[in-house]
Scaffold this motif. Structure first.
Motif, short mmCIF file in Angstrom:
data_model
loop_
_atom_site.label_atom_id
_atom_site.label_comp_id
_atom_site.label_asym_id
_atom_site.label_seq_id
_atom_site.Cartn_x
_atom_site.Cartn_y
_atom_site.Cartn_z
N ARG A 50 0.73 -1.16 -0.03
CA ARG A 50 0.02 0.04 0.01
C ARG A 50 0.84 1.20 0.05
O ARG A 50 0.69 2.33 -0.67
CB ARG A 50 -0.85 0.04 1.44
CG ARG A 50 -1.86 1.26 1.25
CD ARG A 50 -2.87 1.06 2.45
NE ARG A 50 -3.72 -0.01 2.39
CZ ARG A 50 -4.28 -0.65 3.44
NH1 ARG A 50 -3.91 -0.36 4.46
NH2 ARG A 50 -4.80 -1.75 3.17
N LEU A 51 1.87 1.14 0.60
CA LEU A 51 2.83 2.38 0.80
C LEU A 51 3.43 2.63 -0.48
O LEU A 51 3.32 3.74 -0.99
CB LEU A 51 3.85 2.02 1.95
CG LEU A 51 4.76 3.33 2.16
CD1 LEU A 51 4.27 4.64 2.37
CD2 LEU A 51 5.97 2.74 2.90
N ASN A 52 4.00 1.59 -1.06
CA ASN A 52 4.60 1.73 -2.41
C ASN A 52 3.73 2.25 -3.48
O ASN A 52 3.85 3.25 -4.47
CB ASN A 52 5.19 0.40 -2.96
CG ASN A 52 5.80 0.28 -4.40
OD1 ASN A 52 6.88 1.14 -4.55
ND2 ASN A 52 5.09 -0.16 -5.35
N HIS A 53 2.13 1.76 -3.33
CA HIS A 53 1.36 2.38 -4.46
C HIS A 53 1.03 3.92 -4.04
O HIS A 53 0.73 4.65 -5.05
CB HIS A 53 -0.07 1.34 -4.20
CG HIS A 53 -1.08 1.96 -4.99
ND1 HIS A 53 -1.45 1.14 -5.98
CD2 HIS A 53 -2.12 2.90 -5.08
CE1 HIS A 53 -2.41 1.68 -7.00
NE2 HIS A 53 -2.93 2.67 -6.01
N ILE A 54 0.71 4.37 -2.71
CA ILE A 54 0.67 5.83 -2.41
C ILE A 54 1.76 6.24 -2.91
O ILE A 54 1.68 7.46 -3.48
CB ILE A 54 0.42 5.68 -0.94
CG1 ILE A 54 -0.80 5.00 -0.45
CG2 ILE A 54 0.36 7.24 -0.61
CD1 ILE A 54 -1.16 5.01 1.08
N GLU A 55 3.04 6.08 -2.55
CA GLU A 55 4.15 6.86 -3.33
C GLU A 55 4.14 6.96 -4.65
O GLU A 55 4.66 7.97 -5.21
CB GLU A 55 5.41 6.26 -2.80
CG GLU A 55 5.72 6.28 -1.12
CD GLU A 55 6.82 5.56 -0.83
OE1 GLU A 55 7.11 5.71 0.52
OE2 GLU A 55 7.51 4.86 -1.52
N ASN A 56 3.65 6.24 -5.45
CA ASN A 56 3.81 6.17 -7.03
C ASN A 56 2.27 6.76 -7.33
O ASN A 56 2.26 6.31 -8.82
CB ASN A 56 4.15 4.79 -7.55
CG ASN A 56 5.55 4.64 -6.97
OD1 ASN A 56 6.69 5.10 -7.76
ND2 ASN A 56 5.71 3.73 -6.21
N ASN A 57 1.65 6.99 -6.76
CA ASN A 57 0.19 7.63 -7.20
C ASN A 57 0.34 8.80 -7.91
O ASN A 57 0.70 10.03 -7.28
CB ASN A 57 -0.71 7.55 -6.27
CG ASN A 57 -2.30 7.67 -6.58
OD1 ASN A 57 -2.50 8.34 -7.91
ND2 ASN A 57 -3.19 7.13 -5.86
N SER A 58 -0.21 9.01 -9.09
CA SER A 58 0.03 10.37 -9.93
C SER A 58 -0.82 11.28 -9.16
O SER A 58 -0.96 12.71 -9.67
CB SER A 58 -0.23 10.05 -11.27
OG SER A 58 -1.40 9.62 -11.51
N ALA A 59 -1.83 11.04 -8.59
CA ALA A 59 -2.69 11.85 -7.95
C ALA A 59 -1.91 12.86 -6.75
O ALA A 59 -2.56 13.87 -6.37
CB ALA A 59 -4.25 11.28 -7.21
N PHE A 60 -0.81 12.13 -6.52
CA PHE A 60 -0.32 12.98 -5.15
C PHE A 60 0.99 13.43 -5.45
O PHE A 60 1.64 13.03 -6.47
CB PHE A 60 -0.04 11.95 -3.86
CG PHE A 60 -1.26 11.01 -3.85
CD1 PHE A 60 -2.58 11.60 -3.62
CD2 PHE A 60 -1.06 9.64 -3.38
CE1 PHE A 60 -3.53 10.86 -3.22
CE2 PHE A 60 -2.13 8.98 -2.88
CZ PHE A 60 -3.70 9.45 -2.91
N ILE A 61 1.35 14.53 -5.12
CA ILE A 61 2.43 15.14 -5.33
C ILE A 61 3.57 15.22 -4.27
O ILE A 61 4.81 15.08 -4.59
CB ILE A 61 2.26 16.94 -5.56
CG1 ILE A 61 3.29 17.47 -6.16
CG2 ILE A 61 1.70 17.41 -4.07
CD1 ILE A 61 3.15 18.87 -6.49
N ASN A 62 3.11 14.91 -3.05
CA ASN A 62 4.01 14.68 -1.73
C ASN A 62 3.47 13.66 -0.98
O ASN A 62 2.24 13.85 -0.64
CB ASN A 62 4.50 16.17 -1.41
CG ASN A 62 5.38 16.95 -1.84
OD1 ASN A 62 6.28 16.66 -2.89
ND2 ASN A 62 4.86 18.19 -1.81
N THR A 63 4.45 12.84 -0.60
CA THR A 63 4.08 11.97 0.55
C THR A 63 5.07 11.87 1.78
O THR A 63 6.22 12.11 1.45
CB THR A 63 3.85 10.52 -0.11
OG1 THR A 63 5.02 9.85 -0.35
CG2 THR A 63 2.81 10.41 -0.86
N GLN A 64 4.72 12.03 3.07
CA GLN A 64 5.48 11.84 4.10
C GLN A 64 5.07 10.99 5.49
O GLN A 64 3.98 11.23 5.78
CB GLN A 64 5.81 13.36 4.50
CG GLN A 64 6.96 13.38 5.76
CD GLN A 64 8.17 12.95 5.56
OE1 GLN A 64 9.05 13.39 4.82
NE2 GLN A 64 8.66 11.86 6.17
#
Length: 610
Positions: A50-64
């Motif tokens: 899930r974390l890998n999916h979120i980090e590579n989601n084009s809908a998001f610009i930053n994740t932390q």
């Protein structure tokens, strides 16, 4: 991980410079959201995916990845201060609701003070999640492992997402063709309580893409906040989760086909009956280019009360609330069908300072990046001094009020005896001199009920003040009031509700007079400033000032950094005097008011919002 910032600090004796993918340990000031390294988080294999999916989601610009500080440490009076990870600007929000059980179990909701937007934070079993909106920028927080992930949306991508029902009043596919199942269970009409239950299904793809439990909790709460903001009566409409259920469904690239298939799906209809759900919303992670959600048919239509919402956008732009409102019959601001049930556009300010807004049912304006506010259109409710609707055609709130009972009776629901509920009704605002009554409304469980009431000045430390179905009290002098009631039924099952009452006379800064202090006690040493209004203020702040004798009265206003932004000196007579301060040149934000009379100085916090 996208845009992860590691803090550096030079220690007095020794500097530690870590070069490769190591956590930098630093003696930094604690923040509500503190960035951490992935090595500090315990993840299961599913959570790693899930974390890998979120980090590579084009809908998001930053994740932390972040850890959470104790919220009590960041509260001052009714204001929460916080930083967005990776930013240096401090933000402040004014409380709307605070349900506090412990430092690991609470709900905090508020509106931004110096910016447009809102914040909702949930803490469950020590994990924090929620949603933040600041000046048209959207953030999502989800629990992952023993930490949280803080997500910033790509607003260009988000603004491109549309509702699948934009082009016409109903879904082009028309009614579903169901030959082997008829939804006829429990069709008899029952008394209306306002409770509308939503069955939330989620696909395997959605389960990989996000923490669906966090998203669902935040989306349901977001819908209820919008209803409250829009003056939709709780007894007419409030929503709750009937069941969060995994559902074996594979998305296609066609969202219209998928919502048709959902509405015709025998398993979905059986689940709807089983859990007595009035509405069904399925969270997906489909490849639906540019479309965030859709309903089978704009309601209220019992057999067609099905919707799809992309899990990435459920709380962003309030897509979940948008699609749920469609199922009541709410429509877009430009829908040619219907009468009063449309969303609304409006503007605030002039020239370069002009801001563009849309209510929840307002779709994207191709000419302006309108901020979607947490309101359904209602001509009788203002936002920043502007009406959020018109009586002729833009009144979603009225449509929701009118159709609440109809939708509630799609699947009449009776609370099972072991589950009592309670909610508080009564005034939301008051004054120092007023006496007010609040009522606990119990339901379900096994009668008779007993009630215990608790008051708090800070939302965290409560003490018992009485028993019975109602409580009558004066507001604490110059302080807001947090109320809690615990219902206990005959089977010793309990339910709890929280309530927040805003004291219109409270200026803050000088502290609160303890509850129970008498009027005589309050007059022993009168305050210089006995009233400040309105709260928040716009272009003017009104003061009521007291002096034992004729004297000079100096008034100074500073910002939170101590910079003086206003000063005046005037002569006042003895007794109570009313003074007015012109604040039209001040920017939105929090300021410190310093008043001096007869060598006695008081400081008060004031809030400017235009």
């Amino acid at each position: 991980m996208k845009n992860i910032t590691l803090n550096k600090i030079v220690l007095p004796v020794l500097a530690f410079l870590l070069i490769s993918n190591l956590t930098i340990f630093a003696q930094t000031e604690e923040k509500l959201f503190t960035p951490i390294n992935i090595s500090q988080v315990n993840l299961t294999s599913t959570e790693e995916i899930r974390l890998n999916h979120i980090e590579n989601n084009s809908a998001f610009i930053n994740t932390q990845l972040v850890s959470l500080g104790n919220i009590v440490d960041f509260l001052t009076d009714r204001v929460l201060t916080f930083y967005i990870p990776g930013q240096e600007l401090e933000y402040t929000a004014l409380v709307n609701e605070f349900e506090y059980f412990s430092s690991s179990e609470y709900l905090w909701k508020g509106n931004m003070i110096d910016h447009d937007g809102n914040i909702a934070l949930f803490c469950r079993n020590g994990g924090v999640f929620g949603h933040i909106s600041i000046d048209s920028i959207e953030y999502s927080i989800q629990t992952i492992g023993d930490a949280s992930i803080f997500i910033e949306y790509d607003m260009d991508t988000l603004r491109m997402q549309k509702c699948g029902n934009e082009d016409e009043g109903t879904n082009a596919s028309g009614s579903s063709n169901i030959d082997n199942y008829s939804e006829t269970s429990d069709r008899e009409t029952t008394a209306c309580t306002g409770l509308v239950r939503i069955l939330v299904l989620y696909t395997p793809a959605a389960d990989i893409a996000a923490n669906v439990q966090d998203i669902t909790t935040a989306a349901i709460e977001q819908m209820n906040t919008a209803l409250s903001n829009s003056d939709v009566a709780y007894t007419n409409v409030h929503v709750s989760l009937a069941k969060l259920q995994s559902f074996n469904f594979t998305e296609t690239p066609d969202i219209e086909q998928d919502v048709d298939d959902l509405a015709a799906n025998l398993a979905a209809r059986i689940l709807r009956d089983q859990y007595k759900a009035d509405l069904v919303i399925m969270l997906t992670d489909g490849n639906y280019p540019g479309t965030a959600g859709i309903v089978k048919e704009i309601g209220p239509v019992n057999d067609e009360a099905y919707s799809i919402v992309e899990v990435d956008y459920a709380t962003a732009n309030m897509t979940f609330a948008h699609e749920a409102a469609h199922l009541f019959g709410a429509r877009h601001q430009n829908d040619p069908n219907g009468s009063i049930q449309h969303g609304y556009y409006f503007t605030k300010g002039i020239f370069w300072w002009k801001k563009y807004y849309r209510t929840i049912m307002g779709i994207v304006d191709p000419y302006n990046d309108r901020s979607r506010i947490q309101h359904f259109s209602n001509p009788d409710v203002d936002y920043n001094g502007k009406a959020t609707g018109t009586s002729s055609s833009n009144d979603n709130a009225r449509k929701l009020d009118e159709e609440g009972c109809t939708v509630e009776n799609f699947r009449p629901y009776t609370y099972p005896p072991p589950i009592p509920t309670v909610y508080i009704t009564g005034p939301l605002t008051g004054n120092n001199s007023g006496t007010y009554t609040w009522t606990a409304n119990g339901n379900g469980g096994i009668a008779p009920y007993t009630y215990e009431w608790f008051f708090s000045l800070d939302g965290t430390n409560y003490y018992s003040v009485g028993h019975g179905p109602t409580i009558t009290a004066q507001l604490p002098y110059d302080n807001d009031l947090y109320i809690k009631v615990i219902l206990t039924d005959a089977n010793q099952e309990q339910a709890t509700d929280f309530y927040y009452v805003y004291n219109m006379d409270a200026g803050g800064g000088h502290g609160a007079t303890p509850l129970g202090t008498t009027d005589d006690q309050q007059q022993v040493s009168p305050l210089i400033v006995t009233s400040i209004y309105p709260v928040p203020a716009n272009k003017k702040v009104n003061l009521q000032v007291f002096s034992n004798e004729s004297s000079n009265c100096s008034i100074k206003i500073t910002d939170l950094m101590g910079k003086e932004v206003y000063f005046s000196n005037t002569f006042i007579d003895s007794g109570y005097q009313k003074l007015q301060i012109n604040t039209s040149v001040l920017k939105d934000g929090i300021y410190i008011l310093v008043v001096e009379v007869n060598n006695k100085i008081e400081t008060h916090k004031i809030i400017i919002r235009k």
